[in-house]
Design an enzyme around this catalytic site. Structure first.
Site, PDB file in Angstrom:
ATOM      1  N   GLY A  30       0.840  -1.204   0.000  1.00 56.69           N
ATOM      2  CA  GLY A  30       0.000   0.000   0.000  1.00 56.69           C
ATOM      3  C   GLY A  30       0.874   1.253   0.000  1.00 56.69           C
ATOM      4  O   GLY A  30       1.919   1.268   0.636  1.00 56.69           O
ATOM      5  N   ASP A  74       0.164   0.963   9.050  1.00 53.20           N
ATOM      6  CA  ASP A  74      -0.314   0.205  10.204  1.00 53.20           C
ATOM      7  C   ASP A  74       0.673   0.255  11.372  1.00 53.20           C
ATOM      8  O   ASP A  74       0.310  -0.105  12.494  1.00 53.20           O
ATOM      9  CB  ASP A  74      -0.564  -1.265   9.821  1.00 53.20           C
ATOM     10  CG  ASP A  74      -1.755  -1.424   8.892  1.00 53.20           C
ATOM     11  OD1 ASP A  74      -2.445  -0.417   8.653  1.00 53.20           O
ATOM     12  OD2 ASP A  74      -1.993  -2.543   8.412  1.00 53.20           O
ATOM     13  N   ASP A 131       3.150  -1.606  12.192  1.00 54.39           N
ATOM     14  CA  ASP A 131       3.281  -2.866  12.931  1.00 54.39           C
ATOM     15  C   ASP A 131       4.583  -3.613  12.679  1.00 54.39           C
ATOM     16  O   ASP A 131       4.690  -4.804  13.001  1.00 54.39           O
ATOM     17  CB  ASP A 131       2.062  -3.777  12.664  1.00 54.39           C
ATOM     18  CG  ASP A 131       1.848  -4.064  11.191  1.00 54.39           C
ATOM     19  OD1 ASP A 131       2.636  -3.576  10.364  1.00 54.39           O
ATOM     20  OD2 ASP A 131       0.888  -4.785  10.871  1.00 54.39           O
TER      21      ASP A 131
END
Ligand code: F6P
Length: 343
Positions: A10, A126, A128
């Site tokens: 993304g 995100d 993460d």
């Protein structure tokens, strides 16, 4: 040297700042710089890349998206996909700087293990990836969530409604948590800490019984409906890499419907979706994307392949790519509890 740059997975605001940092430093040192188009897919079959010159790298610090393009691509789908990428890298480049999240870094690690001259750059909205306090795009997403919550507050107050905001966050609740903290959310629901529909409804009902006339609930898209006490949606459309598009589970809508059903309060759901990934990066993202991009170039110059710049204690350091994907960086309980003090 002939240096390739690619952005995969993304897109995220700040990618262009990092491409600019690698490219401008490399050009200034007299190297050739190539922009690989559309992530790994640009290294399948005939290489799809273009020479990046100084004018290409001007005026992009503030631009969202990625000038190289990005595609979610399952490298295990075309037979021998990974091997083709490996061969193209070794045949055409002395070094490749790869910007991406866990999926991209999984491939980068596989390539590095087989001798590809790869350096990573941490990019995921995100947030993460393990071992780094900074990932390109996260800060901008948090700002967008925070601004959306400011706007939802005024309309929620006017109409005495419950507003549910669904944020991005495939497996972790970083965007929901930090955005919710900044925006004064009345409840944050994330994959790390399960709550049921009944608990959410009871919390909202308690607030209203104490005199509050509206509530704002932030929900990360990756929360499992089963975890909420509902029925898990099995499958869903493929995101291009073989993973399910979690946004298709419509968790925000489900939570809104259940709050209405269990409390009777008028409730609306808003899905922020790709708005969180679009537009101009924050100053913080521009600054740190420049730092990690520049540090990736240093790693290339030193031949430290298989490495990735990370941010620890406010400083850019270097980790091995396998370290950032060895585990998932989860929202810690103490951060969630900080938010919970204000629910
Ligand atoms: O990987 C980051 C992310 O923004 C996730 O939060 C989200 O689930 C996903 O990408 C959406 O991806 P796509 O653009 O493929 O719909």
């Amino acid at each position: 040297m002939r240096i390739g740059i690619l952005t995969a997975g993304g897109d995220a605001p700040g990618l262009n700042a990092a491409v600019r940092a690698v490219g401008r430093r490399a050009l200034a040192d007299g190297h050739e710089v190539w922009g690989v188009r559309n992530g790994w897919s640009g290294l399948i079959g005939e290489v799809d890349a273009f020479a990046l010159e100084r004018p290409d790298l001007a005026g992009i610090l503030t631009e969202g998206g990625t000038l190289l393009g990005s595609v979610r691509f399952n490298l295990d789908k075309p037979p021998g996909g990974r091997e083709q990428v490996l061969e193209n890298i070794t045949r055409h480049y002395d070094a490749v700087v790869t910007m991406g999240g866990d999926g991209t870094m999984g491939v980068a690690h596989w390539l590095a293990e087989r001798g590809a001259p790869i350096v990573g750059v941490p990019k995921t909205l995100d947030n993460d990836l393990a071992g780094t306090a900074y990932c390109i795009g996260f800060d901008t997403a948090v700002s967008i969530v925070s601004e959306a919550l400011d706007r939802l507050h005024t309309t929620a107050a006017s109409h005495h409604r419950v507003m549910v905001l669904e944020t991005m966050g495939r497996s972790t609740g970083w965007v929901a948590t930090m955005g919710g903290l900044a925006g004064g959310a009345d409840l944050i629901v994330i994959p790390e800490f399960e709550v049921t529909y009944e608990e959410i409804a009871a919390h909202v009902a308690r607030r209203h019984s104490e005199g509050r006339t509206f509530s704002i609930v932030v929900v990360a898209e990756g929360v499992s409906l089963q975890g909420l006490g509902g029925h898990d949606v099995l499958g869903g459309p493929d995101d291009g890499t073989g993973r399910v598009q979690v946004a298709s589970h419509n968790v925000g809508q489900h939570v809104a419907r259940q709050i209405h059903h269990l409390t009777g309060f008028e409730t609306r759901a808003t899905v922020l979706g790709h708005v969180q990934r679009g537009g101009s990066p924050t100053a913080y993202d521009r600054i740190w994307a420049t730092h990690v991009g520049s540090a990736a170039y240093d790693a290339v110059c030193e031949g430290d392949f298989g490495s990735i710049p990370v941010v620890c204690d406010g400083r850019v350091m270097r980790a091995r790519i396998e370290q950032v994907i060895a585990e998932r960086h989860l929202v810690p309980r103490e951060l969630w509890e900080l938010c919970a003090h204000f629910f």
